[in-house]
Write a protein that holds these residues in place. Structure first.
Motif, mmCIF file in Angstrom:
data_model
loop_
_atom_site.group_PDB
_atom_site.id
_atom_site.type_symbol
_atom_site.label_atom_id
_atom_site.label_comp_id
_atom_site.label_asym_id
_atom_site.label_seq_id
_atom_site.Cartn_x
_atom_site.Cartn_y
_atom_site.Cartn_z
ATOM 1 N N THR A 1 4.099 -2.682 -8.423
ATOM 2 C CA THR A 1 2.938 -3.550 -8.460
ATOM 3 C C THR A 1 2.659 -4.370 -9.697
ATOM 4 O O THR A 1 2.290 -5.421 -10.012
ATOM 5 C CB THR A 1 1.701 -2.854 -8.463
ATOM 6 N N MET B 1 3.552 1.613 -5.823
ATOM 7 C CA MET B 1 2.837 1.879 -7.114
ATOM 8 C C MET B 1 3.812 1.358 -8.249
ATOM 9 O O MET B 1 3.413 0.612 -9.234
ATOM 10 C CB MET B 1 2.541 3.186 -7.220
ATOM 11 N N PRO C 1 0.748 -1.278 -0.005
ATOM 12 C CA PRO C 1 0.099 0.119 0.124
ATOM 13 C C PRO C 1 1.005 1.286 -0.019
ATOM 14 O O PRO C 1 1.796 1.208 0.777
ATOM 15 C CB PRO C 1 -0.712 -0.039 1.245
ATOM 16 N N LYS C 2 0.445 2.266 -0.782
ATOM 17 C CA LYS C 2 1.014 3.564 -0.738
ATOM 18 C C LYS C 2 2.537 3.873 -1.488
ATOM 19 O O LYS C 2 2.496 4.629 -2.172
ATOM 20 C CB LYS C 2 0.961 4.097 0.505
ATOM 21 N N VAL C 3 3.114 2.833 -1.097
ATOM 22 C CA VAL C 3 4.686 2.942 -1.616
ATOM 23 C C VAL C 3 5.031 2.111 -2.871
ATOM 24 O O VAL C 3 6.101 2.119 -3.463
ATOM 25 C CB VAL C 3 5.708 2.637 -0.400
#
Length: 391
Positions: A90, A87, A83-85
């Motif tokens: 992924t 991107m 989550p959040k870091v």
């Protein structure tokens, strides 16, 4: 018979029955042509705990590994998500997690002709990696945020450009979404605008008085449909209620902003006229649309907002922000009104304008009937056949 592998994180599942339902609807109408066979790979982020306190991540953990919806076989393999870091990582995580899954699908006898990916990032990027490995042609459909927001980030922008260049065909759900691809240097002739349609059988006018009685409505009513997140603009709709003293607002949807929205309604003194309906099953929306005088959409970003056509198909006109593909949906007075700005004042002006000259419900329904899925299905078939002929 064309054999496709539909690949997308945007697809309904047993825990999120309306998540990405527009992807499912388009696929179902494509399959009804009798010319396509499909399997669906709808990846879900991995999470180890199911306790409700973990919110959306607990929901991911509860999603079944495989299911059948409307006669369609769907699997939900897991992939790592930070989550959040995470991107930029992924797409690679998704690709590595899905390699053995795709290999098994082929080994088990479904050697598909083409990968049909929906949503550019991370889905389309991972799909491009898989298409290269398994030597399959690829189509990617852009749907909104994947092109009108994510390319603002350098690394994702680069990956989107590479995947778009690799793909055999690109689809956007509105003409406005083609422009970010052209800005990336993609040849416009490679881009096919195939808008979303509306199921005119599932969405049609209901008995208005009966629907209003069931919901306890007596005066003019607006309905705002969508997840309770900032981008959908429910807070703007609530703030506008101070300038619409006779109006009742129904909000259909669930999400993390519910408490903030309820507090806002209290602060504005309109809580008695704002009703939160929660997550409404898709099959129940026609009754709610039919009960309302108008459907309100205050989004800041949309590709092609399906709720607009769903409402119109039930005979209910719309008031919507004039962003991205919305102007391609709302093109005349029978459809509704486009707002000049995304402000409470613009909402008040738009609603008053519509209520002062409401189209007949028959006229609004007739307008929606021009947006069946038939043209989209034909466009997909033509594109797939062309790609496979060339491949």
């Amino acid at each position: 018979m064309i054999k496709i592998l539909t690949f997308s994180t945007l697809f309904p599942n047993d825990q999120q029955p309306v998540h990405g339902i527009f992807v499912e609807n388009r696929l179902r109408h494509l399959l009804s042509s009798g010319k396509v066979e499909a399997r669906v790979v709808a990846p879900v982020p991995w999470f180890p705990l199911r306790q409700d306190c973990f919110g959306t991540y607990a929901t991911y953990a509860k999603v079944c590994s495989a299911e059948t919806r409307h006669g369609l076989d769907i699997i939900h393999p897991r992939y790592p998500l930070i989550p959040k870091v995470g991107m930029n990582w992924t797409p690679g995580f998704m690709y590595r997690a899905l390699r053995p899954v795709i290999r098994k699908i082929i080994k088990d006898g479904y050697d598909f002709d083409l990968i049909d990916a929906h949503y550019f990032y991370p889905d389309g990027i991972a799909a491009a990696m898989l298409a290269r490995e398994f030597k399959k042609p690829l189509t990617i459909t852009a749907r909104g945020t994947d092109l009108n927001l994510i390319p603002q980030f350098d690394k994702p922008r680069q990956m989107i450009k590479q995947a778009a260049e690799q793909a055999s065909g690109l689809i956007t759900v509105c003409a406005a979404l083609a422009e970010p691809l052209v800005d990336l240097g993609i040849d416009r002739s490679k881009i096919h605008v195939l808008r979303n349609g509306v199921d005119l059988t599932a969405f049609q006018p209901q008995d208005r008085e009966q629907a209003r009685q069931k919901l306890g409505l007596t005066g003019p009513t607006a309905v705002s449909v969508g997840g309770l997140i900032e981008r959908k603009g429910h807070h703007i709709a609530i703030a506008a209620m101070t300038g619409l003293p006779e109006l009742t607002l129904l909000i259909a949807g669930a999400g993390p902003e519910r408490r903030n929205l309820e507090n806002l309604a209290q602060e504005k003194g309109v809580a008695d006229r704002v009703r939160f309906l929660g997550n409404v099953p898709h099959r129940d929306l026609p009754e709610i649309y039919s009960a309302a005088d108008l459907m309100l959409l205050c989004s800041s970003r949309e590709g092609w907002a399906n709720v607009l056509l769903e409402s119109m198909a039930c005979g209910t006109p719309v008031v919507a922000t004039d962003i991205w593909g919305t102007g391609e949906v709302v093109t005349c007075a029978d459809a509704g009104v486009l707002m000049e700005d995304r402000t409470p004042e613009a909402v008040v002006k738009g609603i008053n304008s519509l209520l002062s000259a409401l189209p007949t419900r028959t006229a609004t329904r007739r307008y929606a009937e021009g947006f069946s899925w038939d043209d989209t299905t034909e466009g997909q078939l033509n594109l797939f056949e062309s790609i496979l002929h060339g491949h």
